[in-house]
Design a protein around this motif. Structure first.
Motif, PDB file in Angstrom:
ATOM      1  N   GLY A  69     -17.960  -9.631 -18.750  1.00 25.90           N
ATOM      2  CA  GLY A  69     -18.190 -11.065 -18.893  1.00 25.90           C
ATOM      3  C   GLY A  69     -16.905 -11.806 -19.221  1.00 25.90           C
ATOM      4  N   ILE A  70     -16.722 -12.978 -18.585  1.00 27.14           N
ATOM      5  CA  ILE A  70     -15.607 -13.873 -18.893  1.00 27.14           C
ATOM      6  C   ILE A  70     -16.194 -15.077 -19.621  1.00 27.14           C
ATOM      7  CG2 ILE A  70     -13.724 -15.269 -17.958  1.00 27.14           C
ATOM      8  CD1 ILE A  70     -13.868 -13.523 -15.412  1.00 27.14           C
ATOM      9  N   GLU A  94     -20.335 -13.815 -15.133  1.00 27.21           N
ATOM     10  CA  GLU A  94     -20.786 -12.435 -15.304  1.00 27.21           C
ATOM     11  C   GLU A  94     -20.383 -11.584 -14.106  1.00 27.21           C
ATOM     12  OE1 GLU A  94     -24.673 -12.449 -18.078  1.00 27.21           O
ATOM     13  OE2 GLU A  94     -25.039 -13.187 -16.056  1.00 27.21           O
ATOM     14  N   LEU A  95     -19.683 -10.511 -14.367  1.00 21.63           N
ATOM     15  CA  LEU A  95     -19.290  -9.551 -13.335  1.00 21.63           C
ATOM     16  C   LEU A  95     -19.994  -8.218 -13.517  1.00 21.63           C
ATOM     17  CD1 LEU A  95     -15.407 -10.159 -13.367  1.00 21.63           C
ATOM     18  CD2 LEU A  95     -17.142 -11.321 -11.985  1.00 21.63           C
ATOM     19  N   GLY A  96     -20.551  -7.994 -14.700  1.00 18.97           N
ATOM     20  CA  GLY A  96     -21.102  -6.700 -15.056  1.00 18.97           C
ATOM     21  C   GLY A  96     -22.579  -6.522 -14.744  1.00 18.97           C
ATOM     22  N   THR A  97     -23.045  -5.289 -14.929  1.00 15.89           N
ATOM     23  CA  THR A  97     -24.441  -4.909 -14.763  1.00 15.89           C
ATOM     24  C   THR A  97     -25.148  -5.004 -16.113  1.00 15.89           C
ATOM     25  OG1 THR A  97     -23.937  -3.414 -12.930  1.00 15.89           O
ATOM     26  CG2 THR A  97     -25.980  -2.981 -14.138  1.00 15.89           C
ATOM     27  N   ALA A  98     -26.408  -5.418 -16.101  1.00 17.62           N
ATOM     28  CA  ALA A  98     -27.160  -5.607 -17.340  1.00 17.62           C
ATOM     29  C   ALA A  98     -27.226  -4.317 -18.161  1.00 17.62           C
ATOM     30  CB  ALA A  98     -28.565  -6.097 -17.026  1.00 17.62           C
ATOM     31  N   TYR A  99     -27.108  -4.460 -19.458  1.00 22.19           N
ATOM     32  CA  TYR A  99     -27.057  -3.328 -20.387  1.00 22.19           C
ATOM     33  C   TYR A  99     -28.274  -2.419 -20.269  1.00 22.19           C
ATOM     34  CZ  TYR A  99     -26.678  -0.908 -24.901  1.00 22.19           C
ATOM     35  OH  TYR A  99     -26.599   0.040 -25.889  1.00 22.19           O
ATOM     36  N   ASN A 187     -17.436  -3.698 -12.201  1.00 23.88           N
ATOM     37  CA  ASN A 187     -16.504  -4.586 -12.893  1.00 23.88           C
ATOM     38  C   ASN A 187     -15.413  -3.764 -13.552  1.00 23.88           C
ATOM     39  OD1 ASN A 187     -19.101  -4.131 -14.677  1.00 23.88           O
ATOM     40  ND2 ASN A 187     -17.430  -4.391 -16.142  1.00 23.88           N
ATOM     41  N   ASP A 188     -14.284  -4.387 -13.756  1.00 25.78           N
ATOM     42  CA  ASP A 188     -13.220  -3.770 -14.550  1.00 25.78           C
ATOM     43  C   ASP A 188     -12.344  -4.889 -15.100  1.00 25.78           C
ATOM     44  OD1 ASP A 188     -11.121  -4.432 -12.636  1.00 25.78           O
ATOM     45  OD2 ASP A 188     -11.670  -2.660 -11.481  1.00 25.78           O
ATOM     46  N   LYS A 189     -11.424  -4.531 -15.953  1.00 22.95           N
ATOM     47  CA  LYS A 189     -10.579  -5.536 -16.591  1.00 22.95           C
ATOM     48  C   LYS A 189      -9.723  -6.282 -15.569  1.00 22.95           C
ATOM     49  CE  LYS A 189     -10.207  -3.322 -21.147  1.00 22.95           C
ATOM     50  NZ  LYS A 189      -9.283  -2.909 -22.221  1.00 22.95           N
ATOM     51  N   GLY A 190      -9.280  -5.573 -14.537  1.00 23.98           N
ATOM     52  CA  GLY A 190      -8.415  -6.187 -13.542  1.00 23.98           C
ATOM     53  C   GLY A 190      -9.088  -7.305 -12.764  1.00 23.98           C
ATOM     54  N   LYS A 191     -10.338  -7.098 -12.382  1.00 22.77           N
ATOM     55  CA  LYS A 191     -11.067  -8.133 -11.628  1.00 22.77           C
ATOM     56  C   LYS A 191     -11.225  -9.391 -12.465  1.00 22.77           C
ATOM     57  CE  LYS A 191     -13.614  -4.840  -8.773  1.00 22.77           C
ATOM     58  NZ  LYS A 191     -14.920  -4.228  -8.442  1.00 22.77           N
ATOM     59  N   ALA A 192     -11.560  -9.211 -13.740  1.00 21.78           N
ATOM     60  CA  ALA A 192     -11.747 -10.363 -14.623  1.00 21.78           C
ATOM     61  C   ALA A 192     -10.425 -11.086 -14.870  1.00 21.78           C
ATOM     62  CB  ALA A 192     -12.363  -9.908 -15.944  1.00 21.78           C
ATOM     63  N   VAL A 193      -9.360 -10.326 -15.081  1.00 21.65           N
ATOM     64  CA  VAL A 193      -8.044 -10.924 -15.305  1.00 21.65           C
ATOM     65  C   VAL A 193      -7.603 -11.729 -14.085  1.00 21.65           C
ATOM     66  CG1 VAL A 193      -5.576 -10.344 -15.466  1.00 21.65           C
ATOM     67  CG2 VAL A 193      -7.205  -9.327 -17.052  1.00 21.65           C
ATOM     68  N   THR A 194      -7.843 -11.199 -12.895  1.00 24.88           N
ATOM     69  CA  THR A 194      -7.463 -11.899 -11.661  1.00 24.88           C
ATOM     70  C   THR A 194      -8.188 -13.236 -11.547  1.00 24.88           C
ATOM     71  OG1 THR A 194      -6.986  -9.819 -10.523  1.00 24.88           O
ATOM     72  CG2 THR A 194      -7.448 -11.743  -9.141  1.00 24.88           C
ATOM     73  N   LEU A 219      -5.646   0.214 -17.211  1.00 21.22           N
ATOM     74  CA  LEU A 219      -4.812   0.241 -16.008  1.00 21.22           C
ATOM     75  C   LEU A 219      -5.172  -0.849 -14.994  1.00 21.22           C
ATOM     76  CD1 LEU A 219      -2.456   1.564 -14.587  1.00 21.22           C
ATOM     77  CD2 LEU A 219      -4.020   3.292 -13.676  1.00 21.22           C
ATOM     78  N   PRO A 220      -6.462  -1.123 -14.707  1.00 19.16           N
ATOM     79  CA  PRO A 220      -6.752  -2.218 -13.775  1.00 19.16           C
ATOM     80  C   PRO A 220      -6.168  -3.554 -14.237  1.00 19.16           C
ATOM     81  CG  PRO A 220      -8.698  -0.866 -14.103  1.00 19.16           C
ATOM     82  CD  PRO A 220      -7.690  -0.410 -15.113  1.00 19.16           C
ATOM     83  N   MET A 221      -6.203  -3.818 -15.552  1.00 18.04           N
ATOM     84  CA  MET A 221      -5.599  -5.038 -16.090  1.00 18.04           C
ATOM     85  C   MET A 221      -4.088  -5.014 -15.896  1.00 18.04           C
ATOM     86  SD  MET A 221      -5.551  -6.442 -20.049  1.00 18.04           S
ATOM     87  CE  MET A 221      -4.812  -4.916 -20.678  1.00 18.04           C
ATOM     88  N   LEU A 222      -3.460  -3.887 -16.195  1.00 12.75           N
ATOM     89  CA  LEU A 222      -2.006  -3.789 -16.080  1.00 12.75           C
ATOM     90  C   LEU A 222      -1.547  -3.968 -14.636  1.00 12.75           C
ATOM     91  CD1 LEU A 222      -1.309  -0.834 -18.562  1.00 12.75           C
ATOM     92  CD2 LEU A 222      -1.170  -3.303 -18.996  1.00 12.75           C
ATOM     93  N   ARG A 223      -2.357  -3.493 -13.708  1.00 14.46           N
ATOM     94  CA  ARG A 223      -2.009  -3.650 -12.292  1.00 14.46           C
ATOM     95  C   ARG A 223      -2.223  -5.081 -11.798  1.00 14.46           C
ATOM     96  NH1 ARG A 223      -4.734   1.993 -10.000  1.00 14.46           N
ATOM     97  NH2 ARG A 223      -2.883   3.318 -10.296  1.00 14.46           N
ATOM     98  N   ALA A 224      -3.016  -5.858 -12.531  1.00 13.43           N
ATOM     99  CA  ALA A 224      -3.359  -7.212 -12.097  1.00 13.43           C
ATOM    100  C   ALA A 224      -2.397  -8.279 -12.622  1.00 13.43           C
ATOM    101  CB  ALA A 224      -4.790  -7.555 -12.545  1.00 13.43           C
ATOM    102  N   VAL A 225      -1.487  -7.900 -13.532  1.00 15.71           N
ATOM    103  CA  VAL A 225      -0.586  -8.889 -14.132  1.00 15.71           C
ATOM    104  C   VAL A 225       0.831  -8.754 -13.589  1.00 15.71           C
ATOM    105  CG1 VAL A 225      -1.956  -9.040 -16.245  1.00 15.71           C
ATOM    106  CG2 VAL A 225      -0.052  -7.400 -16.122  1.00 15.71           C
ATOM    107  N   ASP A 226       1.647  -9.762 -13.852  1.00 18.51           N
ATOM    108  CA  ASP A 226       3.035  -9.751 -13.396  1.00 18.51           C
ATOM    109  C   ASP A 226       3.917  -8.850 -14.254  1.00 18.51           C
ATOM    110  OD1 ASP A 226       2.558 -11.779 -11.395  1.00 18.51           O
ATOM    111  OD2 ASP A 226       2.515 -13.256 -13.015  1.00 18.51           O
ATOM    112  N   MET A 227       3.612  -8.799 -15.558  1.00 18.79           N
ATOM    113  CA  MET A 227       4.452  -8.055 -16.494  1.00 18.79           C
ATOM    114  C   MET A 227       3.569  -7.131 -17.338  1.00 18.79           C
ATOM    115  SD  MET A 227       6.791 -11.315 -17.685  1.00 18.79           S
ATOM    116  CE  MET A 227       7.987 -10.358 -18.616  1.00 18.79           C
TER     117      MET A 227
END
Length: 270
Positions: A69-70, A94-99, A187-194, A219-227
């Protein structure tokens, strides 16, 4: 140049053992002084994150439960964006699946594969507290899950491989963090960060995104950012599962490394 900072919490901004962010406070204060958004991107629940948002007096979006979730403060962006629902003062994407679905699948795997799996939903707050080192109040907040079930598997790596296959065969995904496995949807951190980074770019123009983490699930977040920056884990080593040459490995465990990375960037900034 405008910076946007995305950060993991456990083992990164906050210490793995003490849950303290004190060592990172100089850099946090400098970000606030320069009005640079600090965005939590973590496996923690919305309820847990809001504690840190309040303590640090932040007013920026945040990402809960491994990108499930964002949460965007209403009116924060002038740019239009798709809203799945509202929650208090937040618009939620919401990007995720229900709990409940995740819990059902995990129970099915445990039953059919005869695996020794225990999730947060199987434990009361007192047991979560004992297992994590969180106080009772924090453990209660950690159980308020919406898009991600944290769990432990009692078994060896062969059992772990079998579990991974079982989760994927049911159309779901998983991550392995510093303490727990997590079962989640698409969902993953990278998709939300993007998604958030693109909203900032529409609003502010050119921005440079910074990401900080300590574990494979970052790692998905780290791959989605510039630095991207990887801090040392509580054992004093960088996660050996992250071999990406583009990720900058910072000396310093958790918040110590976090502070060093951010202060280094800001020192070079105009």
């Amino acid at each position: 140049m405008r910076y946007i900072v995305f950060t993991d919490l456990d083992g990164t901004l906050i210490d793995h053992d003490t849950y303290s962010y004190e060592a990172a406070k100089p850099a946090i204060d400098e970000l606030k002084k320069r009005d640079i958004p600090l965005i939590f991107c973590t496996s923690k629940t919305r309820a847990e994150i809001e504690v840190y948002v309040k303590e640090l007096d932040l007013s920026h979006p945040f990402i809960s439960e491994n990108g499930g979730g964002i949460f965007i403060p209403r009116g924060y962006f002038e740019t239009d964006y798709p809203v799945s629902r509202t929650q208090g003062i937040y618009d939620v994407i919401e990007l995720g699946t229900a709990y409940d679905i995740l819990r059902h699948v995990l129970a099915d795997i445990r039953s059919h594969e005869e695996m020794r799996i225990i999730g947060f939903g199987d434990m009361d707050a007192r047991r979560v507290s004992k297992d994590t080192g969180l106080d009772i109040e924090s453990a209660t907040l950690a159980k308020m899950r919406e898009y991600d079930e944290a769990f432990k598997l009692e078994g060896d790596e062969k059992e772990a491989e079998k579990l991974a296959e079982s989760i994927n065969s049911r159309g779901l995904n998983f991550t392995r963090g510093g303490r727990y496995w997590h079962i989640l949807g698409d969902n993953d951190k990278g998709k939300a960060v993007t998604i958030l980074a693109n909203l900032y770019r529409k609003e502010l123009g050119e921005v440079r995104t910074i990401g900080l983490g300590d574990s494979l699930n970052d790692l998905p977040m780290l791959r989605a950012v510039d630095m991207p920056f990887l801090v040392q884990k509580h054992n004093g080593k960088h996660d050996p599962k992250i071999g990406d040459p583009g990720v900058d490995r910072v000396d310093g465990i958790g918040p110590v490394g976090w502070n060093r990375a951010i202060m280094g960037i800001l020192k070079e900034a105009p």
